[in-house]
Design an enzyme around this catalytic site. Structure first.
Site, mmCIF file in Angstrom:
data_model
loop_
_atom_site.group_PDB
_atom_site.id
_atom_site.type_symbol
_atom_site.label_atom_id
_atom_site.label_comp_id
_atom_site.label_asym_id
_atom_site.label_seq_id
_atom_site.Cartn_x
_atom_site.Cartn_y
_atom_site.Cartn_z
ATOM 1 N N HIS A 1 114.222 17.334 18.091
ATOM 2 C CA HIS A 1 115.271 17.327 19.122
ATOM 3 C C HIS A 1 116.544 17.557 18.631
ATOM 4 O O HIS A 1 117.203 16.813 17.751
ATOM 5 C CB HIS A 1 115.552 15.918 19.655
ATOM 6 C CG HIS A 1 114.384 15.518 20.643
ATOM 7 N ND1 HIS A 1 113.741 14.246 20.583
ATOM 8 C CD2 HIS A 1 113.277 16.221 21.250
ATOM 9 C CE1 HIS A 1 112.776 14.106 21.283
ATOM 10 N NE2 HIS A 1 112.394 15.416 21.757
ATOM 11 N N GLU B 1 119.874 15.463 17.376
ATOM 12 C CA GLU B 1 119.756 14.344 16.882
ATOM 13 C C GLU B 1 119.922 14.687 15.436
ATOM 14 O O GLU B 1 119.275 14.813 14.502
ATOM 15 C CB GLU B 1 118.340 13.808 17.026
ATOM 16 C CG GLU B 1 118.226 13.129 18.322
ATOM 17 C CD GLU B 1 116.739 12.727 19.018
ATOM 18 O OE1 GLU B 1 115.621 12.995 17.929
ATOM 19 O OE2 GLU B 1 116.593 12.711 19.877
ATOM 20 N N HIS C 1 114.015 11.069 13.778
ATOM 21 C CA HIS C 1 114.656 11.304 15.200
ATOM 22 C C HIS C 1 116.004 10.525 15.169
ATOM 23 O O HIS C 1 116.141 9.728 14.047
ATOM 24 C CB HIS C 1 113.845 10.921 16.245
ATOM 25 C CG HIS C 1 112.591 12.111 16.741
ATOM 26 N ND1 HIS C 1 112.869 12.768 17.709
ATOM 27 C CD2 HIS C 1 111.674 12.000 15.966
ATOM 28 C CE1 HIS C 1 111.851 13.476 17.660
ATOM 29 N NE2 HIS C 1 110.843 13.170 16.807
ATOM 30 N N GLU D 1 113.193 6.144 13.856
ATOM 31 C CA GLU D 1 114.517 6.602 14.591
ATOM 32 C C GLU D 1 115.926 6.069 14.178
ATOM 33 O O GLU D 1 115.837 4.840 13.605
ATOM 34 C CB GLU D 1 114.396 5.862 16.116
ATOM 35 C CG GLU D 1 112.866 6.276 16.996
ATOM 36 C CD GLU D 1 113.479 7.565 17.740
ATOM 37 O OE1 GLU D 1 114.562 8.101 17.655
ATOM 38 O OE2 GLU D 1 112.432 8.312 18.253
#
Length: 379
Positions: free
Chosen positions: A166, A169, A259, A335
């Site tokens: 993504h 990010e 991410h 994350e």
């Protein structure tokens, strides 16, 4: 005053900026998609002027809860990024700032431009441990870079590390800087030990087109790459197709997909517990990795994260789930927050490039803790 975003990774639409107390803006959608949340723009001609910048369509963004308790990033030199007062009323995101200099940049998170990506690849290839490959091209014709670090051999593990599926990010590629810098440090005992035990395949930016276009979540045609792993195609998701093909050639004993999360103000790991073949051995490895990372870096925690998938209910289009199931290996999604870290706050900078780099370096300690148990014989 002037608002611009016609540069690498830029994204904003200026509705009007004649009155510094009421600058009206909108974020552009990812091409071919309804996703939007990433913004990056330059304000010029407002030195020593209090500016109120209103992103009018923030309430319709992909993750509106991501604006709650969020502070936008700003920079004068595009090197040091700090946070500015930001408020969300459910519809409009309002930034309030008095620039010290003639020109200032604002962004959802500190950007990671493709020029810096090129520098990262060039610097990494100078190590005698590294080979640089171009797997192929994106839909926009950009290179998909792969770094091979170390050498394959009998008994050596195969570790894959990828980031920035993504593109918005950006903390994921800042993480890569810290990870690669330490992995290639010949004076670091942990780095030498893991390279002695494993060969690494590293893709620092899975989505160059989205990165350059200023997308939040998709590639050039609007494909969310982390929903393409079951059936990627050259026409829609060549980035995933090419990486998958290389994985099938090398095999995989360990995979970390890096991410950022818009909503949760924490660093955490999501595992593939809901995949059909998930077992106790890999569950112990996953917990061992997370516990080791928590011990060496207090910015990481294991209490808060995504809800664990029920057995057999994992979404198999996600990278971590597809890799874990296909190779019966330890695969994880790391994350990091767009906001500040709630457990270790830094109000001036929030979660930052430097903290992302430090976490990337710490992840080698966690890998070292479990590397001898990856894909044991008979598993």
């Amino acid at each position: 005053m002037h608002i611009s975003s016609a540069f690498d990774g830029g994204n904003i639409h200026c509705l009007h900026c004649t009155d510094p107390s009421d600058i009206q803006l909108e974020i552009n959608r990812d091409n071919g998609s309804d996703f939007y949340q990433w913004f990056y723009f330059r304000l010029s001609g407002a030195q020593n002027t209090t500016c109120v910048m209103k992103i009018a369509n923030a309430g319709g963004a992909a993750y509106p809860k991501g604006w709650e308790n969020y502070q936008a990033a700003a920079s004068y030199d595009r090197e040091h990024w700090f946070r500015v007062p930001t408020r969300f009323d459910g519809e409009t995101l309002t930034l309030r700032h008095t620039p010290t200099f003639d020109s200032v940049y604002y962004a959802y998170f500190a950007p990671y431009p493709m020029s810096r990506h090129g520098d990262l690849i060039a610097d990494a290839q100078m190590s005698p441990l590294t080979q640089d490959y171009v797997l192929g091209e994106t839909l926009d014709g950009q290179d998909i870079d792969l770094l091979k670090i170390g050498t394959a051999g009998p008994g050596k593990k195969v570790c894959w590390v990828i980031a920035r599926q993504h593109p918005g990010e950006t903390m994921a590629e800042w993480w890569m800087e810290g990870f690669l810098s330490r992995l290639l440090d010949a004076d670091d005992a942990i780095a030498r030990a893991v390279v002695d035990r494993a060969v690494f395949y590293v893709v620092p930016n899975m989505n160059p087109d989205g990165a350059r276009r200023g997308h939040l979540r998709t590639n050039a045609c609007g494909a969310n790459l982390n929903r393409e792993w079951q059936d990627p195609t050259a026409e829609r998701s060549p980035e995933v197709l090419l990486v998958r093909q290389k994985m099938q050639e090398t095999g995989v004993d360990f995979c970390l997909d890096v991410h950022g999360d818009e909503t949760l103000p924490y660093n955490f790991i999501a595992g593939p517990e809901g995949t059909p073949a998930w077992d106790d051995r890999r569950d112990l490895l996953l917990q061992g990795y997370k516990d080791a990372l928590r011990r060496v870096n207090p910015d990481f925690q294991t209490r808060i994260g995504y809800e664990r998938d029920a057995p057999g209910k994992a979404n198999m289009t996600l990278c971590t789930n597809w890799v874990a199931e296909t190779f019966r290996c330890l695969a994880m999604t790391l994350e990091m927050p767009f906001k500040d870290s709630a457990i270790t706050p830094n109000p001036e900078e929030g979660w930052s490039p430097e903290r992302s780099r430090k976490l990337g370096a710490s992840c080698l300690d966690a890998l070292y803790a479990v590397i001898n148990r990856l894909h044991d014989e008979g598993a």
